[in-house]
Scaffold this motif. Sequence first.
Motif, PDB file in Angstrom:
ATOM      1  N   GLY A   1       0.814  -1.217   0.000  1.00 11.39           N
ATOM      2  CA  GLY A   1       0.000   0.000   0.000  1.00 11.39           C
ATOM      3  C   GLY A   1       0.844   1.263   0.000  1.00 11.39           C
ATOM      4  O   GLY A   1       0.555   2.217  -0.721  1.00 11.39           O
ATOM      5  N   LEU A   2       1.899   1.272   0.808  1.00 15.85           N
ATOM      6  CA  LEU A   2       2.782   2.440   0.839  1.00 15.85           C
ATOM      7  C   LEU A   2       3.577   2.585  -0.457  1.00 15.85           C
ATOM      8  O   LEU A   2       3.822   3.705  -0.915  1.00 15.85           O
ATOM      9  N   TRP A   3       3.990   1.465  -1.018  1.00 15.33           N
ATOM     10  CA  TRP A   3       4.823   1.500  -2.212  1.00 15.33           C
ATOM     11  C   TRP A   3       4.024   1.875  -3.461  1.00 15.33           C
ATOM     12  O   TRP A   3       4.457   2.723  -4.248  1.00 15.33           O
ATOM     13  N   THR A   4       2.838   1.288  -3.640  1.00 18.25           N
ATOM     14  CA  THR A   4       2.067   1.500  -4.873  1.00 18.25           C
ATOM     15  C   THR A   4       0.975   2.546  -4.738  1.00 18.25           C
ATOM     16  O   THR A   4       0.450   3.015  -5.742  1.00 18.25           O
ATOM     17  N   LYS A   5       0.567   2.867  -3.522  1.00 21.17           N
ATOM     18  CA  LYS A   5      -0.571   3.777  -3.274  1.00 21.17           C
ATOM     19  C   LYS A   5      -1.849   3.240  -3.901  1.00 21.17           C
ATOM     20  O   LYS A   5      -2.742   3.991  -4.285  1.00 21.17           O
ATOM     21  N   ASN A   6      -1.945   1.904  -4.008  1.00 19.00           N
ATOM     22  CA  ASN A   6      -3.091   1.237  -4.618  1.00 19.00           C
ATOM     23  C   ASN A   6      -3.738   0.338  -3.566  1.00 19.00           C
ATOM     24  O   ASN A   6      -3.170  -0.687  -3.189  1.00 19.00           O
ATOM     25  N   MET A   7      -4.926   0.708  -3.121  1.00 20.40           N
ATOM     26  CA  MET A   7      -5.586  -0.030  -2.056  1.00 20.40           C
ATOM     27  C   MET A   7      -5.953  -1.448  -2.488  1.00 20.40           C
ATOM     28  O   MET A   7      -5.728  -2.403  -1.741  1.00 20.40           O
ATOM     29  N   ILE A   8      -6.502  -1.597  -3.680  1.00 20.82           N
ATOM     30  CA  ILE A   8      -6.898  -2.926  -4.164  1.00 20.82           C
ATOM     31  C   ILE A   8      -5.670  -3.817  -4.308  1.00 20.82           C
ATOM     32  O   ILE A   8      -5.694  -4.988  -3.916  1.00 20.82           O
ATOM     33  N   GLY A   9      -4.604  -3.279  -4.848  1.00 20.08           N
ATOM     34  CA  GLY A   9      -3.374  -4.052  -4.983  1.00 20.08           C
ATOM     35  C   GLY A   9      -2.828  -4.491  -3.635  1.00 20.08           C
ATOM     36  O   GLY A   9      -2.358  -5.623  -3.482  1.00 20.08           O
ATOM     37  N   ALA A  10      -2.904  -3.615  -2.645  1.00 17.40           N
ATOM     38  CA  ALA A  10      -2.428  -3.955  -1.307  1.00 17.40           C
ATOM     39  C   ALA A  10      -3.283  -5.062  -0.697  1.00 17.40           C
ATOM     40  O   ALA A  10      -2.751  -6.010  -0.093  1.00 17.40           O
ATOM     41  N   ILE A  11      -4.591  -4.974  -0.863  1.00 24.28           N
ATOM     42  CA  ILE A  11      -5.489  -6.000  -0.316  1.00 24.28           C
ATOM     43  C   ILE A  11      -5.235  -7.342  -0.983  1.00 24.28           C
ATOM     44  O   ILE A  11      -5.160  -8.380  -0.321  1.00 24.28           O
ATOM     45  N   VAL A  12      -5.091  -7.335  -2.301  1.00 27.24           N
ATOM     46  CA  VAL A  12      -4.834  -8.584  -3.030  1.00 27.24           C
ATOM     47  C   VAL A  12      -3.491  -9.181  -2.610  1.00 27.24           C
ATOM     48  O   VAL A  12      -3.383 -10.391  -2.369  1.00 27.24           O
ATOM     49  N   ALA A  13      -2.469  -8.344  -2.509  1.00 27.68           N
ATOM     50  CA  ALA A  13      -1.154  -8.839  -2.097  1.00 27.68           C
ATOM     51  C   ALA A  13      -1.205  -9.426  -0.680  1.00 27.68           C
ATOM     52  O   ALA A  13      -0.633 -10.486  -0.411  1.00 27.68           O
ATOM     53  N   GLY A  14      -1.908  -8.777   0.218  1.00 30.12           N
ATOM     54  CA  GLY A  14      -2.050  -9.284   1.579  1.00 30.12           C
ATOM     55  C   GLY A  14      -2.821 -10.589   1.625  1.00 30.12           C
ATOM     56  O   GLY A  14      -2.453 -11.515   2.355  1.00 30.12           O
ATOM     57  N   ALA A  15      -3.897 -10.672   0.849  1.00 26.41           N
ATOM     58  CA  ALA A  15      -4.689 -11.907   0.815  1.00 26.41           C
ATOM     59  C   ALA A  15      -3.881 -13.061   0.242  1.00 26.41           C
ATOM     60  O   ALA A  15      -3.908 -14.173   0.779  1.00 26.41           O
ATOM     61  N   LEU A  16      -3.147 -12.808  -0.840  1.00 26.51           N
ATOM     62  CA  LEU A  16      -2.309 -13.859  -1.427  1.00 26.51           C
ATOM     63  C   LEU A  16      -1.226 -14.303  -0.446  1.00 26.51           C
ATOM     64  O   LEU A  16      -0.929 -15.502  -0.326  1.00 26.51           O
TER      65      LEU A  16
END
Length: 110
Positions: A86-101
Motif C-alpha cells: 500500500g505504501l509502495w504502490t498507493k493502490n488499495m486494491i493491490g495492497a489488499i490482493v497482495a495481503g490476501a495472497l
Amino acid sequence: MNSGISDLTVWLVIVVLGIGTFLIRWSFLGALGDRDMPAWVLRMLRYTPVAVLPALVAPLVVWPAATGGQLDPARMAAAAVTVAVGLWTKNMIGAIVAGALTLFAMLYML
C-alpha cells in the motif's frame, strides 16, 4: 434457559436502540446534509476511514480468533505485506490482493 427478561423488554430495548441509532445518523445526514460544512470539518472527516479501518483490522491480526488469540506468523506477514504494498504502490486494491495472497500462501506453507 430462562434469563428472567421478558420478550416485551427485549423488543422494547431493540426498538429504543433502533430509534436512537436512527436519530444519531439523521443528525448528520438529515439536519446537516444540505448545508456546506466548514473546511476544517471536511479536512478532519477525510481521516475517518484511515483511523477506523486499522482499528477494525488490528485485533484480527494481533489476536486472531482462529489461533485462540495467539500471534500468528501468517497473519503478521500478510499485514506487513499489505502495508508495504500500500505504501509502495498507493493502490488499495493491490495492497489488499497482495495481503490476501500472502495470507493464503503462508497458511498453506505453515
